[in-house]
Design an enzyme around this catalytic site. Sequence first.
Site, short mmCIF file in Angstrom:
data_model
loop_
_atom_site.label_atom_id
_atom_site.label_comp_id
_atom_site.label_asym_id
_atom_site.label_seq_id
_atom_site.Cartn_x
_atom_site.Cartn_y
_atom_site.Cartn_z
CB THR A 100 46.36 -5.75 3.38
OG1 THR A 100 47.41 -6.64 4.27
CG2 THR A 100 47.03 -5.04 2.62
CG ASP A 157 41.39 -5.63 9.18
OD1 ASP A 157 42.03 -6.71 9.48
OD2 ASP A 157 41.75 -5.29 7.87
CB THR A 180 45.50 -9.65 4.52
OG1 THR A 180 45.79 -10.21 5.95
CG2 THR A 180 44.23 -9.39 3.99
NE ARG A 211 43.13 -10.58 15.05
CZ ARG A 211 43.30 -10.29 13.82
NH1 ARG A 211 43.29 -10.88 12.73
NH2 ARG A 211 44.05 -8.98 13.25
CB ILE A 212 36.67 -11.46 14.85
CG1 ILE A 212 36.12 -12.93 14.86
CG2 ILE A 212 35.93 -10.80 13.27
CD1 ILE A 212 34.52 -12.73 15.32
N GLY A 227 45.34 -5.44 11.67
CA GLY A 227 43.95 -5.71 11.66
C GLY A 227 43.20 -4.70 12.73
#
Lengths: 314, 314
Positions: B222, B202, B171, B199-200, B225
């Site tokens: 990072t 952070d 990330t 999936r969503i 999440g």
Amino acid sequence: MVPTIIIHGGAGDIPDGRVKGKIDGMKVAVKAGYDILMKGCSALDAVEAAVVAMEEDENFNAGYGSVLTLRGEVEMEASIMRGEDLNVGGVTLVKEFLHPISIAHKVLTDSPHSLLGGEGAKLFALEKGFKPIPPESLISENAKRALEKFLKHGEFGRTEIGPNDEGGVGTVGAVAIDSQGHIAAATSTGGMSGKAVGRIGDTPQIGSGTYADDHIGGVSTTGHGESILKYCLAHTIIKLMENGTDANTATTVAVNGMTSRLHNTAGAITLSKNGEVGVHFSSNRMSWAYIRDAQIFYGINPGEKFCDKYEPEK
Amino acid sequence: MVPTIIIHGGAGDIPDGRVKGKIDGMKVAVKAGYDILMKGCSALDAVEAAVVAMEEDENFNAGYGSVLTLRGEVEMEASIMRGEDLNVGGVTLVKEFLHPISIAHKVLTDSPHSLLGGEGAKLFALEKGFKPIPPESLISENAKRALEKFLKHGEFGRTEIGPNDEGGVGTVGAVAIDSQGHIAAATSTGGMSGKAVGRIGDTPQIGSGTYADDHIGGVSTTGHGESILKYCLAHTIIKLMENGTDANTATTVAVNGMTSRLHNTAGAITLSKNGEVGVHFSSNRMSWAYIRDAQIFYGINPGEKFCDKYEPEK
């Protein structure tokens, strides 16, 4: 701990003609949640039950009666959080289920993830046995009229606070503390009339629409979603309480702070780990109710607080 | 104010064989952002430029090189926040564009909304002139191998910290303060290998993956999440700084607090409004770099801090 449940039925410029329906619907919902608490069930089950009742009621902008996107569709979202372990479940861009909050609860218990959106949320719900319904069956006449008015007069992105909005004020939420001292919070919404396809608001974003931590308290928010998420309104209230501010002051300071910084309105309901209640809104109205010790307190105008006796179902 | 930009390229168990690629890629990215600041442009443009550089680089889990869902597809997300007015832009469930961060920036400037997902994000991007690309063109060999390994050995939901993960740690994020004292933060990711469709994480959730407030500072996070969003990691760091904690202590306390409460690891980069830098990670490694006063500082192992001279492009 004395079990307590507090709910809201949305902040905004609620027209006079919609006040009674909201108050009646809130009494049904807060009792549904309190009955669960009285049976000795968890705060998590209680907040789900209260939100389920409001998702079924077209007086609220959640589940049936949700407002419509620019394309005339319902796209709902919800989140739920367990204060014991900070576990959360959320869904967004849901079109074909009556109870997004129940799918969110299932995400919390059964998914390694915290938030599922769109096709993924649908696949998960089907896998878990939720029954899909025709998306059109979620659309109320009020929601259609609200979109028509928005298309004629609406100022984009501000319909939660528009004076002519018949369908946009009614995001619902609940916070409960059970006899074990565990806290949970839940929020469910159809968003804002005339929103763009794919718009995700504050409701499924943890720390914005919903937060619960047994060490501190729980919060559910309502109002102008984009402002709430920029301010992380729920988490701001939690952090004030963590630093020693009482629940009602924390709620008032944070809601007013958001409105002062971002020039849009919101409301929030709060319970501290000690069972203190917080209710505040910077909008003209917000419907709210709570039950504790067999008394129902409720209101919708600023400074208002009515009290009824709670009669349990036979 | 002395312009400063700090970036990260992901926290996790970064294998030895991937250290050089990450450090080289970070130097390119942090210079890209710093060049923008040196031209007198805004912190917002600088963080976008740094993230764009890492989205193009397959050494990072963002844009090209993003990890794959269980279905073998790329689903990316990104967010960007302007500290001056708390305005934010975010996208999630994006499949057909190389630079989610640039679409997020456009959401910030051109949409009444803050976060768009899936089909809605695509419609918005097309309307704003972003060119779609074949989704397969975003898939790297490393990402394919990471999914294969996950399908054989993976513990679901923990791939950001798995020792065998070749594609999941990366990330990317950036925080900058410009000569006017304005702060911006940005984060972009492909999520975690083997994540469920829809999936969503952070990254697009404001207060979890990203936060910026000119009155306080900016943060990009990072790591795992689901843990980061339950803890509202970015906002927790911001609130500690608001209450007087210096940037590095706030970053350390919050990252370690999250790991202690939720038993997963993360990292964060922070700038305070006074230009103090914060870097901390509870994972084995996190790649990070910053430039100030023509010096590049960087590292990837705990306690490590190297320094190169910054040579502007001719």
